[in-house]
Enzyme design. Structure first.
Site, PDB file in Angstrom:
ATOM      1  N   SER A 264      49.818  -3.896  15.497  1.00  0.00           N
ATOM      2  CA  SER A 264      49.671  -3.092  14.284  1.00  0.00           C
ATOM      3  C   SER A 264      48.224  -2.645  14.116  1.00  0.00           C
ATOM      4  O   SER A 264      47.326  -3.135  14.802  1.00  0.00           O
ATOM      5  CB  SER A 264      50.075  -3.924  13.064  1.00  0.00           C
ATOM      6  OG  SER A 264      49.056  -4.881  12.801  1.00  0.00           O
ATOM      7  N   LYS A 265      48.046  -1.742  13.177  1.00  0.00           N
ATOM      8  CA  LYS A 265      46.711  -1.244  12.891  1.00  0.00           C
ATOM      9  C   LYS A 265      45.787  -2.397  12.494  1.00  0.00           C
ATOM     10  O   LYS A 265      44.623  -2.434  12.866  1.00  0.00           O
ATOM     11  CB  LYS A 265      46.796  -0.218  11.754  1.00  0.00           C
ATOM     12  CG  LYS A 265      45.451   0.221  11.246  1.00  0.00           C
ATOM     13  CD  LYS A 265      45.545   1.437  10.389  1.00  0.00           C
ATOM     14  CE  LYS A 265      44.466   1.456   9.310  1.00  0.00           C
ATOM     15  NZ  LYS A 265      43.168   0.950   9.716  1.00  0.00           N
ATOM     16  N   ARG A 266      46.341  -3.348  11.762  1.00  0.00           N
ATOM     17  CA  ARG A 266      45.525  -4.488  11.328  1.00  0.00           C
ATOM     18  C   ARG A 266      44.987  -5.309  12.506  1.00  0.00           C
ATOM     19  O   ARG A 266      43.871  -5.797  12.466  1.00  0.00           O
ATOM     20  CB  ARG A 266      46.305  -5.384  10.363  1.00  0.00           C
ATOM     21  CG  ARG A 266      45.839  -5.190   8.911  1.00  0.00           C
ATOM     22  CD  ARG A 266      46.813  -5.779   7.950  1.00  0.00           C
ATOM     23  NE  ARG A 266      48.074  -5.046   8.029  1.00  0.00           N
ATOM     24  CZ  ARG A 266      49.271  -5.602   8.055  1.00  0.00           C
ATOM     25  NH1 ARG A 266      49.398  -6.899   8.002  1.00  0.00           N
ATOM     26  NH2 ARG A 266      50.359  -4.868   8.111  1.00  0.00           N
TER      27      ARG A 266
ATOM     28  N   ASP B  18      41.954  -3.548  13.762  1.00  0.00           N
ATOM     29  CA  ASP B  18      40.787  -3.740  12.889  1.00  0.00           C
ATOM     30  C   ASP B  18      40.217  -5.148  13.079  1.00  0.00           C
ATOM     31  O   ASP B  18      39.010  -5.342  13.179  1.00  0.00           O
ATOM     32  CB  ASP B  18      41.175  -3.549  11.411  1.00  0.00           C
ATOM     33  CG  ASP B  18      41.591  -2.108  11.131  1.00  0.00           C
ATOM     34  OD1 ASP B  18      41.242  -1.235  11.959  1.00  0.00           O
ATOM     35  OD2 ASP B  18      42.259  -1.867  10.114  1.00  0.00           O
TER      36      ASP B  18
END
Ligand code: GLU
Length: 509
Positions: free
Chosen positions: A263-265, A268
């Site tokens: 996921s994008k998380r 990050d």
């Protein structure tokens, strides 16, 4: 099936930036189409207007361009089966929903959102989950449970309705997937999905089937998350009496530790992009990093993605797009999820970086030098790049690896000074300065020979002298072969750097 009949599509919903998993799906479709001489179509599935995000479609098109994924038909390009944006095909779907009602495969449902919500609460109170299915449909308000006159009246009064698929009871649906093989599901675990919404729009399921049929799609290659929808889709094809396309559901891209979907998380948190290009959220202004802006070469990015979930069956890892088209086999796509590996992504970029010619790299590096206010001779940059490229992953790394070719040290690495600037260093470097001042020609080989001979004769430690020397020229204990560096800098600059360093570091007591 002859090759021209191979037609595949990528059908994203424009709900945000395209995740790299989506890029991989598009890539596999493209490779499959190209290797069979078929067509690759880009269709935009925007029937859910509540999730529409401005700019998402153009982002997808720009990402394709950057990656070198070309589509033959579709939005912005046209073709014989357009329009290719579902919201522009709105009028088409209603008649197909109607067709299913007429054949007894679908029905009108008038349940209000409130009625559905209270049903759910009722079930929850009994620790059950409500599903609109064969067991429950007759307890609801629809054209199966209500008398015909009442249904006609509701329809003519313009009462809002949805159209639901009437899922057959206790039937085994047998399907084939090119990657997974035979898949079987009993319809008793499936619900009566909405096909047509009260806002006059079809749902994904109906629009997707109708369009794949009308656009003569031969192979549906898409993410694993759509596998649960496959029985419904297959049943819809059968209800319409249409020939089904072949299906291939691609494995998920997993987090680096293999636990769950990437996921994008994760990006990050672990410091890598999950999108091909940078994306600025039009609502919040939040910026998400992209492979392009992070300095990846599109060829490296595509190569890395292609191997996440597929392998050629041998040890090869480096593939150009042409080679991928040649080697890709849909049957060789793995069933299990592919773990994303950020280090491997960097490895690919390094491989492509060192494959570039020094001239190409110098051209890519020059704007960066200009940004630093350095106007260097192209020939000089070409030589520098040749000396340091082995140590670089990205073009931007070339600066960290070579800044000392362009500027004098403005400081000296403190740790290195502490360890390598010894009591004898000052006198030895002063001596070395005189030796270097008299070397002619000032080439790498010749200076090396003379300096090494001097060290040996004087019985100074080779390591001690070379480290101190490097410290004065580079400012740190890094960089390529020192005699290559000084030959590039030239005699005058080398002597000045030594003088400057002697002054700065002084004699260690
Ligand atoms: N619109 C769907 C998506 O956003 C398409 C799924 C499919 O390829 O059938 O992924």
């Amino acid at each position: 099936m002859s090759n021209q009949n191979i037609r595949v599509r990528f059908a994203p919903s424009p709900t945000g930036p395209l995740h790299i998993g989506g890029v991989r799906t598009a890539l596999y479709n493209f490779l499959f189409a190209r290797q069979h001489g078929g067509k690759f179509i880009l269709r935009i599935e925007d029937t859910d207007q509540t999730r529409f995000v401005a700019g998402a479609r153009d982002y997808i098109i720009e990402s394709f361009k950057w990656c070198g994924i070309e589509f033959d038909e579709g939005v912005t390009k046209g073709g014989d089966y357009g329009p290719y944006t579902q919201s522009e095909r709105k009028e088409i779907y209603k008649q197909y929903a109607q067709q299913l009602i007429n054949s007894g495969n679908a029905y009108y449902a008038f349940d209000t959102p409130e009625a559905l919500a209270s049903k759910r609460t009722e079930f929850e109170a009994e620790k059950r989950t409500f599903t609109y299915d064969a067991a429950e449909r007759l307890n609801m308000s629809n054209s199966l449970s209500l008398p015909k006159e009442e249904v006609d009246k509701l329809l003519s009064d313009g009462v809002p309705y949805v159209i639901r698929y009437k899922m057959p009871e206790n039937e085994v649906v047998v399907m084939n997937d090119l990657i997974r093989g035979k898949v079987e599901v009993n319809t008793s675990v499936l619900d009566d999905k909405i096909l047509f919404k009260s806002d006059g729009m079809p749902t994904y399921h109906l629009a997707n089937i109708v369009d794949d049929h009308l656009m003569k799609i031969s192979h549906v290659i898409r993410g694993e998350e759509w596998l649960p929808s496959l029985p419904l889709h297959v049943l819809l094809y059968r209800a319409f009496g249409w020939e089904e396309p072949q299906f291939a559901h691609l494995p998920l891209l997993l987090k680096p530790d293999g636990h769950g979907k990437l996921s994008k998380r994760d990006g990050d948190r672990l410091g890598f992009p999950v999108f091909p290009l940078q994306w600025k959220d039009p609502k919040t202004g939040e910026l998400s990093r992209g492979y392009r802006e992070d300095g990846y070469f599109p060829e490296a990015f595509v190569n890395m993605l292609a191997l996440l979930g597929w392998n050629p069956g041998d040890e090869r890892e480096l593939f150009s797009m042409e080679e991928l088209i040649e080697a890709f086999r849909i049957e060789r796509v793995n069933k299990s999820g592919a773990k994303f590996d950020a280090e491997k992504a960097k490895w690919f970029n390094h491989q492509y970086l060192i494959k570039k010619t020094n001239e190409e790299l110098a051209d890519a590096f020059t704007p960066l030098l200009l940004e630093k206010g350095i106007l260097a001779d192209k020939e000089f940059v070409v030589k520098v790049v040749d000396l340091v490229k082995e140590r670089a992953t990205f073009v931007a790394d070339l600066w960290d690896q070579s800044s000392f070719f362009f500027t004098r040290p403005d400081s000296y690495d403190a740790k290195a000074v502490k360890k390598r600037w010894k009591t004898a260093s000052y006198d030895q470097m002063t001596e070395l300065k005189d030796i270097l001042a008299n070397i002619e020609p000032f080439t790498s080989d010749h200076t090396e020979e003379v300096v090494k001979k001097w060290i040996e004769e004087k019985e100074y430690g080779m390591g001690a002298v070379m480290n101190a020397f490097r410290l004065l020229v580079v400012g740190a204990l890094k960089g390529p072969h020192l005699f290559d560096i000084i030959a590039m800098l030239g005699q005058e600059e080398t002597l000045e750097r030594i003088a400057l360093g002697l002054q700065e570091l002084g004699r260690k007591e």
